[in-house]
Scaffold this active site. Structure first.
Site, PDB file in Angstrom:
ATOM      1  CG  ASP A  82      -1.150  -1.497   7.332  1.00  0.00           C
ATOM      2  OD1 ASP A  82      -0.263  -2.150   7.337  1.00  0.00           O
ATOM      3  OD2 ASP A  82      -1.773  -1.540   8.289  1.00  0.00           O
ATOM      4  CG  HIS A  83      -2.448  -5.578   6.669  1.00  0.00           C
ATOM      5  ND1 HIS A  83      -1.557  -6.726   6.552  1.00  0.00           N
ATOM      6  CD2 HIS A  83      -2.109  -5.142   7.931  1.00  0.00           C
ATOM      7  CE1 HIS A  83      -0.904  -6.865   7.694  1.00  0.00           C
ATOM      8  NE2 HIS A  83      -1.060  -5.852   8.387  1.00  0.00           N
ATOM      9  CG  HIS A 177      -2.662  -6.398  13.479  1.00  0.00           C
ATOM     10  ND1 HIS A 177      -2.785  -7.358  12.365  1.00  0.00           N
ATOM     11  CD2 HIS A 177      -1.419  -5.391  12.842  1.00  0.00           C
ATOM     12  CE1 HIS A 177      -1.860  -7.052  11.426  1.00  0.00           C
ATOM     13  NE2 HIS A 177      -1.280  -5.971  11.721  1.00  0.00           N
ATOM     14  N   GLY A 178      -3.790  -5.290  17.613  1.00  0.00           N
ATOM     15  CA  GLY A 178      -4.625  -4.962  18.629  1.00  0.00           C
ATOM     16  C   GLY A 178      -3.847  -4.882  20.041  1.00  0.00           C
ATOM     17  CG  HIS A 205       2.578  -5.822  10.372  1.00  0.00           C
ATOM     18  ND1 HIS A 205       1.566  -5.144   9.790  1.00  0.00           N
ATOM     19  CD2 HIS A 205       3.409  -5.539   9.527  1.00  0.00           C
ATOM     20  CE1 HIS A 205       1.792  -4.924   8.586  1.00  0.00           C
ATOM     21  NE2 HIS A 205       3.124  -5.017   8.450  1.00  0.00           N
ATOM     22  N   GLY A 206       2.120  -4.733  14.631  1.00  0.00           N
ATOM     23  CA  GLY A 206       1.277  -5.107  16.037  1.00  0.00           C
ATOM     24  C   GLY A 206       2.308  -4.533  17.195  1.00  0.00           C
ATOM     25  CG  ASN A 227       2.978  -1.222  10.683  1.00  0.00           C
ATOM     26  OD1 ASN A 227       4.087  -0.750  10.081  1.00  0.00           O
ATOM     27  ND2 ASN A 227       2.343  -2.301   9.681  1.00  0.00           N
ATOM     28  CB  THR A 230      -4.371  -0.741  18.665  1.00  0.00           C
ATOM     29  OG1 THR A 230      -4.555  -1.869  17.823  1.00  0.00           O
ATOM     30  CG2 THR A 230      -5.147  -0.872  19.897  1.00  0.00           C
TER      31      THR A 230
HETATM   32  P1  13P Z   1      -1.333  -2.503  16.322  1.00  0.00           P
HETATM   33  O1  13P Z   1      -2.895  -2.142  15.855  1.00  0.00           O
HETATM   34  O2  13P Z   1      -1.146  -3.580  17.286  1.00  0.00           O
HETATM   35  O3  13P Z   1      -0.634  -1.241  16.748  1.00  0.00           O
HETATM   36  O4  13P Z   1      -0.815  -2.935  14.826  1.00  0.00           O
HETATM   37  C1  13P Z   1      -0.632  -2.089  13.923  1.00  0.00           C
HETATM   38  C2  13P Z   1      -0.522  -2.669  12.567  1.00  0.00           C
HETATM   39  O5  13P Z   1       0.451  -3.413  12.491  1.00  0.00           O
HETATM   40  C3  13P Z   1      -0.898  -2.173  11.311  1.00  0.00           C
HETATM   41  O6  13P Z   1      -0.550  -3.088  10.358  1.00  0.00           O
END
Ligand code: 13P
Length: 282
Positions: A82-83, A177-178, A205-206, A227, A230
């Site tokens: 990831d990233h 994210h979060g 994402h997120g 993805n 969290t």
């Molecule tokens: P979350 O932490 O919001 O689930 O996002 C995960 C993510 O996009 C990782 O790249």
């Protein structure tokens, strides 16, 4: 062998419009719990690692654990980084056998990001590894949910995808994210516009905290990789707290591990089902 290329997993999901969950695992226990959930649901799954996890656990150790655990499975699985803005970590993961990487050049200007992402694609493809690309930063909820910058037009995104030849693209659509404080407002039209112009699978994402209606809508528009990080961290840490709260005088690490594994597996199974991945293994 159930380990397959990211492209293979995403091509099927994109064509049939379901989402493949990509979970950010943090260690062997969570990797195993996610793989067990995928086996239980007969679903393809993507095991994802952050750069922080790679640095803490070690690339070779993670890759070996993935190969060992995946060997006994009957569902398609893929290992993704990831990233990652650090080209050295990208090269290390490619060498250790990751199936795909996300080169995160979002802090660079568009020309530099395009040039570096293109170079990562050349390096990765030569090794049979796929690449996810990112043009604009996808921030954290704390920076402002639903307010992720979209400094680039759809045409900029299309030109980035076409020049770099990335296999999958992660747009900023108001996601973060979060833990969202309230339901984020997501720009599904941006996903549709990109997909109509280049036909590339989109990485959403997120994913933690998105509603079922948002998942259904975005997946129908072409978000094939979803993805989830969290939610896994919460399941993992809360399960430890729960176990210790229930059994404050028990000092039995394998029992604790079994309990935490169960909680993470349940979380993963729930997300796999909500994204429409159940029964999609081939
Ligand atoms: P979350 O932490 O919001 O689930 O996002 C995960 C993510 O996009 C990782 O790249």
């Amino acid at each position: 062998m159930p380990i397959v290329a990211l492209r293979e997993i995403l091509t099927d999901a994109f064509e049939h419009r379901y989402g493949v969950a990509a979970f950010n695992i943090v260690n062997n226990l969570t990797m195993r719990a996610v793989l067990d959930a995928a086996a239980c649901a007969k679903a393809p799954v993507i095991i994802q690692t952050s750069v922080k996890t790679v640095r803490w656990e070690g690339a070779a150790i993670l890759a070996n654990a993935f190969r060992e655990m995946a060997a006994g499975l009957a569902v398609p699985v893929s290992l993704h980084l990831d990233h990652c803005p650090d080209r050295k970590v990208i090269s290390e993961c490619i060498a250790c056998g990751w199936n795909s990487v996300l080169f995160d050049g979002s802090a660079l200007n568009v020309q530099e990001n395009t040039a570096q992402t293109g170079a990562v694609v050349a390096e990765a493809h030569a090794a049979g590894v796929d690449v996810e690309g990112e043009l604009e930063a996808i921030g954290r909820v704390e920076e402002g949910p639903g307010e992720a910058d979209q400094p680039y037009s759809v045409e900029d995104a299309v030109s980035f995808i076409q020049s770099t030849k990335v296999d999958c693209f992660a747009p900023a659509i108001g996601n973060a994210h979060g833990l969202y404080h309230s339901e984020p407002s997501l720009d599904g039209d941006r996903v549709t516009a990109i997909v109509e112009k280049v036909g590339v699978p989109i990485a959403l994402h997120g994913g933690t905290g998105m509603s079922q209606a948002q998942f259904d809508d975005l997946i129908s528009r072409g978000c094939a990789k979803v993805n989830i990080s969290t939610a896994l961290k919460i399941a993992y840490i809360d399960a430890h707290k729960d176990y210790i709260g229930r059994f404050p005088h028990v000092y039995d690490p394998p029992e604790l591990a079994r309990f935490v594994h169960g909680a993470v597996q349940d979380m993963a199974l729930d997300h796999i089902r909500r994204l429409g991945g159940e029964g999609r293994a081939w």
